[in-house]
Design a protein around this motif. Structure first.
Motif, PDB file in Angstrom:
ATOM      1  N   MET A   1       0.838  -1.200   0.000  1.00  0.00           N
ATOM      2  CA  MET A   1       0.000   0.000   0.000  1.00  0.00           C
ATOM      3  C   MET A   1       0.867   1.243   0.000  1.00  0.00           C
ATOM      4  O   MET A   1       1.920   1.279   0.632  1.00  0.00           O
ATOM      5  CB  MET A   1      -0.905   0.003   1.236  1.00  0.00           C
ATOM      6  CG  MET A   1      -1.785   1.229   1.358  1.00  0.00           C
ATOM      7  SD  MET A   1      -2.935   1.098   2.759  1.00  0.00           S
ATOM      8  CE  MET A   1      -3.711   2.728   2.668  1.00  0.00           C
ATOM      9  N   ASP A   2       0.462   2.254  -0.723  1.00  0.00           N
ATOM     10  CA  ASP A   2       1.154   3.537  -0.703  1.00  0.00           C
ATOM     11  C   ASP A   2       0.579   4.391   0.425  1.00  0.00           C
ATOM     12  O   ASP A   2      -0.606   4.738   0.418  1.00  0.00           O
ATOM     13  CB  ASP A   2       0.975   4.268  -2.046  1.00  0.00           C
ATOM     14  CG  ASP A   2       1.735   3.582  -3.159  1.00  0.00           C
ATOM     15  OD1 ASP A   2       2.782   2.971  -2.869  1.00  0.00           O
ATOM     16  OD2 ASP A   2       1.283   3.665  -4.313  1.00  0.00           O
ATOM     17  N   TRP A   3       1.445   4.712   1.380  1.00  0.00           N
ATOM     18  CA  TRP A   3       0.988   5.495   2.525  1.00  0.00           C
ATOM     19  C   TRP A   3       1.121   6.983   2.225  1.00  0.00           C
ATOM     20  O   TRP A   3       2.073   7.418   1.584  1.00  0.00           O
ATOM     21  CB  TRP A   3       1.819   5.137   3.761  1.00  0.00           C
ATOM     22  CG  TRP A   3       1.821   3.673   4.072  1.00  0.00           C
ATOM     23  CD1 TRP A   3       2.846   2.786   3.850  1.00  0.00           C
ATOM     24  CD2 TRP A   3       0.756   2.912   4.637  1.00  0.00           C
ATOM     25  NE1 TRP A   3       2.486   1.528   4.248  1.00  0.00           N
ATOM     26  CE2 TRP A   3       1.211   1.574   4.739  1.00  0.00           C
ATOM     27  CE3 TRP A   3      -0.533   3.223   5.074  1.00  0.00           C
ATOM     28  CZ2 TRP A   3       0.424   0.554   5.263  1.00  0.00           C
ATOM     29  CZ3 TRP A   3      -1.327   2.208   5.599  1.00  0.00           C
ATOM     30  CH2 TRP A   3      -0.849   0.899   5.691  1.00  0.00           C
ATOM     31  N   ASN A   4       0.181   7.768   2.706  1.00  0.00           N
ATOM     32  CA  ASN A   4       0.255   9.212   2.533  1.00  0.00           C
ATOM     33  C   ASN A   4       1.363   9.830   3.373  1.00  0.00           C
ATOM     34  O   ASN A   4       1.902  10.885   3.016  1.00  0.00           O
ATOM     35  CB  ASN A   4      -1.081   9.871   2.894  1.00  0.00           C
ATOM     36  CG  ASN A   4      -2.157   9.581   1.864  1.00  0.00           C
ATOM     37  OD1 ASN A   4      -1.858   9.196   0.729  1.00  0.00           O
ATOM     38  ND2 ASN A   4      -3.410   9.760   2.246  1.00  0.00           N
ATOM     39  N   ARG A   5       1.691   9.182   4.487  1.00  0.00           N
ATOM     40  CA  ARG A   5       2.732   9.690   5.371  1.00  0.00           C
ATOM     41  C   ARG A   5       3.303   8.525   6.155  1.00  0.00           C
ATOM     42  O   ARG A   5       2.580   7.621   6.547  1.00  0.00           O
ATOM     43  CB  ARG A   5       2.116  10.690   6.352  1.00  0.00           C
ATOM     44  CG  ARG A   5       2.935  11.931   6.637  1.00  0.00           C
ATOM     45  CD  ARG A   5       2.134  12.889   7.507  1.00  0.00           C
ATOM     46  NE  ARG A   5       2.550  14.262   7.299  1.00  0.00           N
ATOM     47  CZ  ARG A   5       1.986  15.296   7.892  1.00  0.00           C
ATOM     48  NH1 ARG A   5       0.961  15.117   8.698  1.00  0.00           N
ATOM     49  NH2 ARG A   5       2.426  16.523   7.659  1.00  0.00           N
ATOM     50  N   THR A   6       4.611   8.546   6.374  1.00  0.00           N
ATOM     51  CA  THR A   6       5.240   7.563   7.250  1.00  0.00           C
ATOM     52  C   THR A   6       5.796   8.284   8.465  1.00  0.00           C
ATOM     53  O   THR A   6       6.593   9.217   8.321  1.00  0.00           O
ATOM     54  CB  THR A   6       6.363   6.808   6.515  1.00  0.00           C
ATOM     55  OG1 THR A   6       5.804   6.111   5.397  1.00  0.00           O
ATOM     56  CG2 THR A   6       7.022   5.796   7.450  1.00  0.00           C
ATOM     57  N   VAL A   7       5.355   7.869   9.641  1.00  0.00           N
ATOM     58  CA  VAL A   7       5.704   8.538  10.890  1.00  0.00           C
ATOM     59  C   VAL A   7       6.507   7.580  11.758  1.00  0.00           C
ATOM     60  O   VAL A   7       6.079   6.447  12.003  1.00  0.00           O
ATOM     61  CB  VAL A   7       4.431   8.990  11.647  1.00  0.00           C
ATOM     62  CG1 VAL A   7       4.805   9.678  12.957  1.00  0.00           C
ATOM     63  CG2 VAL A   7       3.587   9.908  10.770  1.00  0.00           C
ATOM     64  N   LEU A   8       7.654   8.030  12.223  1.00  0.00           N
ATOM     65  CA  LEU A   8       8.469   7.271  13.163  1.00  0.00           C
ATOM     66  C   LEU A   8       8.274   7.855  14.557  1.00  0.00           C
ATOM     67  O   LEU A   8       8.476   9.059  14.762  1.00  0.00           O
ATOM     68  CB  LEU A   8       9.945   7.329  12.783  1.00  0.00           C
ATOM     69  CG  LEU A   8      10.929   6.710  13.790  1.00  0.00           C
ATOM     70  CD1 LEU A   8      10.732   5.203  13.890  1.00  0.00           C
ATOM     71  CD2 LEU A   8      12.372   7.049  13.421  1.00  0.00           C
ATOM     72  N   VAL A   9       7.883   7.016  15.502  1.00  0.00           N
ATOM     73  CA  VAL A   9       7.793   7.414  16.909  1.00  0.00           C
ATOM     74  C   VAL A   9       8.872   6.658  17.661  1.00  0.00           C
ATOM     75  O   VAL A   9       8.842   5.423  17.719  1.00  0.00           O
ATOM     76  CB  VAL A   9       6.403   7.107  17.501  1.00  0.00           C
ATOM     77  CG1 VAL A   9       6.348   7.551  18.968  1.00  0.00           C
ATOM     78  CG2 VAL A   9       5.300   7.793  16.703  1.00  0.00           C
ATOM     79  N   THR A  10       9.847   7.372  18.232  1.00  0.00           N
ATOM     80  CA  THR A  10      10.824   6.710  19.090  1.00  0.00           C
ATOM     81  C   THR A  10      10.267   6.688  20.507  1.00  0.00           C
ATOM     82  O   THR A  10       9.657   7.646  20.966  1.00  0.00           O
ATOM     83  CB  THR A  10      12.179   7.427  19.073  1.00  0.00           C
ATOM     84  OG1 THR A  10      12.060   8.700  19.728  1.00  0.00           O
ATOM     85  CG2 THR A  10      12.674   7.623  17.638  1.00  0.00           C
ATOM     86  N   GLY A  11      10.465   5.564  21.187  1.00  0.00           N
ATOM     87  CA  GLY A  11       9.883   5.434  22.523  1.00  0.00           C
ATOM     88  C   GLY A  11       8.380   5.265  22.492  1.00  0.00           C
ATOM     89  O   GLY A  11       7.674   5.657  23.426  1.00  0.00           O
ATOM     90  N   GLY A  12       7.874   4.641  21.448  1.00  0.00           N
ATOM     91  CA  GLY A  12       6.435   4.530  21.265  1.00  0.00           C
ATOM     92  C   GLY A  12       5.758   3.487  22.121  1.00  0.00           C
ATOM     93  O   GLY A  12       4.535   3.358  22.064  1.00  0.00           O
ATOM     94  N   SER A  13       6.511   2.740  22.926  1.00  0.00           N
ATOM     95  CA  SER A  13       5.899   1.776  23.842  1.00  0.00           C
ATOM     96  C   SER A  13       5.820   2.314  25.269  1.00  0.00           C
ATOM     97  O   SER A  13       5.299   1.633  26.148  1.00  0.00           O
ATOM     98  CB  SER A  13       6.673   0.454  23.839  1.00  0.00           C
ATOM     99  OG  SER A  13       6.610  -0.155  22.572  1.00  0.00           O
ATOM    100  N   GLY A  14       6.356   3.511  25.495  1.00  0.00           N
ATOM    101  CA  GLY A  14       6.256   4.120  26.811  1.00  0.00           C
ATOM    102  C   GLY A  14       4.870   4.696  27.054  1.00  0.00           C
ATOM    103  O   GLY A  14       3.958   4.567  26.229  1.00  0.00           O
ATOM    104  N   PHE A  15       4.707   5.345  28.181  1.00  0.00           N
ATOM    105  CA  PHE A  15       3.400   5.877  28.573  1.00  0.00           C
ATOM    106  C   PHE A  15       2.870   6.872  27.536  1.00  0.00           C
ATOM    107  O   PHE A  15       1.838   6.636  26.889  1.00  0.00           O
ATOM    108  CB  PHE A  15       3.509   6.525  29.953  1.00  0.00           C
ATOM    109  CG  PHE A  15       2.347   7.411  30.316  1.00  0.00           C
ATOM    110  CD1 PHE A  15       1.034   6.948  30.218  1.00  0.00           C
ATOM    111  CD2 PHE A  15       2.569   8.702  30.762  1.00  0.00           C
ATOM    112  CE1 PHE A  15      -0.038   7.772  30.556  1.00  0.00           C
ATOM    113  CE2 PHE A  15       1.510   9.519  31.113  1.00  0.00           C
ATOM    114  CZ  PHE A  15       0.206   9.053  31.003  1.00  0.00           C
TER     115      PHE A  15
END
Length: 346
Positions: free
Chosen positions: A1-15
């Motif tokens: 699938m072609d995504w409109n945006r790719t977002v990286l979240v670092t620390g995305g498993s924290g609160f």
């Protein structure tokens, strides 16, 4: 699938990170959300169960300081937006092991910045999530984004140093960064070293709320959904190169907080509330309060929506409904109750 945006979240498993990831995945099915996290002791895979099977969500377990891994992500995933939350945040631990805070908070930020800047596909935004603690404490001064930075503990010093790194990429390369500095954030799924889940967990274990020291400490508390909305608004409307305070007028003395939680959890009359409070020695250095102004963010249209009474009710209910969320042990996380015994009011 072609995504409109790719977002990286670092620390995305924290609160905060897990709330941000869940919000992004659910609000934007046309965006690909990548979560990079090494699952430190204060993270739980259970925080992301609601999105783990979604087609637009990808989890990568790894260290934000691993430059080979981070470079590989940027060179292969066409990252458009970075929310950089990965950090060590526990103030008392920062006095005990400052080098680990320097490594994750400063070196991790340097690795992410370098990889993002050198990537063939240039990101549109890097949002660095910082803290009001970089201002230091205040009795009467209310800090705005131009106030001097005066961190007073190793944790806030590393966050301030990381901010300078982030700003340097804007100053030298005009790399599109934005910095946020927020008050204390609370809500469901927060690890038990922070003051609200710490008190709730102690009370659920039929132990007293431990109040550090005798000085009249207070904190401004912001519900996690409100800060997530601030991040998403800054992404769309924030000016690059700028800093945005994310603040609330909800200032609660720690003693008042403890008394309120005792009444909510133990349902005791006022005459018995003090039976559930215990004073313990203070930590090496403590800031009494962090008042901040957030007119810049409000000008973009943001307002904190969650009233304190409703936010704390939802939070208490969640911990009562999920008493074992943090009670497991594993090789990745030492015994949670041992961490709780060392935890502080931050």
């Amino acid at each position: 699938m072609d995504w409109n945006r790719t977002v990286l979240v670092t620390g995305g498993s924290g609160f905060i990170g897990s709330h941000l990831v869940c919000s992004l995945v659910q609000r934007h099915p046309d965006w690909r959300i990548i979560n990079l996290d090494d699952l430190d002791y204060c993270c739980s895979p259970k925080s992301l169960e609601s999105v783990q099977d979604r087609a637009n969500y990808t989890f990568i377990r790894g260290d934000v300081c691993n430059s080979r891994l981070v470079n590989h992500i940027f060179n292969t995933e066409n990252i458009d937006v970075i929310f950089h939350l990965a950090a060590k945040t526990h103030v008392e631990s920062s006095f005990e092991t400052p080098s680990s805070f320097q490594r994750v908070n400063i070196e991790g930020t340097r690795v992410v910045l370098a990889a993002a800047h050198q990537a063939r596909h240039q990101p549109q935004r890097l949002i660095y999530v910082s803290t009001d603690e970089v201002y230091g404490a205040s009795l009467d001064e209310v800090f705005d984004e131009s106030s001097p930075v005066r961190p007073s503990n190793p944790y806030s010093a590393t966050k301030a140093a990381a901010e300078y790194l982030v700003r340097s990429y804007w100053d030298k390369y005009k790399f599109p960064i934005i910095i946020t500095r927020s008050n204390n954030i609370y809500g469901p799924r927060q690890f038990t070293e922070k003051v609200i889940p710490r008190f709730l967990t102690l009370l659920q274990m039929n132990k007293k709320c431990t109040i550090q020291g005798t000085l009249p400490k207070s904190r401004h508390f912001l519900f996690v959904d409100d800060v997530i909305n601030a991040f998403l608004l800054v992404l769309e409307k924030g000016a690059v190169g700028e800093i945005y305070n994310v603040g609330t007028g909800c200032e609660i003395p720690i003693m008042q907080l403890a008394r309120q939680l005792v009444k909510m959890v133990k349902n005791v009359p006022d005459s018995e509330v003090n039976d559930w409070l215990e004073f313990v020695p203070d930590r090496p250095r403590v800031d009494l309060r962090y008042p901040i102004k957030c007119e810049k963010l409000q000008y973009l249209g943001w307002r904190a929506q969650m009233p304190w009474a409703e936010g704390i009710r939802q939070t208490v209910n969640w911990y009562q409904d999920n008493p074992n969320f943090w009670s497991d042990t594993s090789e990745d996380r030492g015994p949670i109750r041992n961490e709780l015994e060392k935890a502080t009011n931050e």
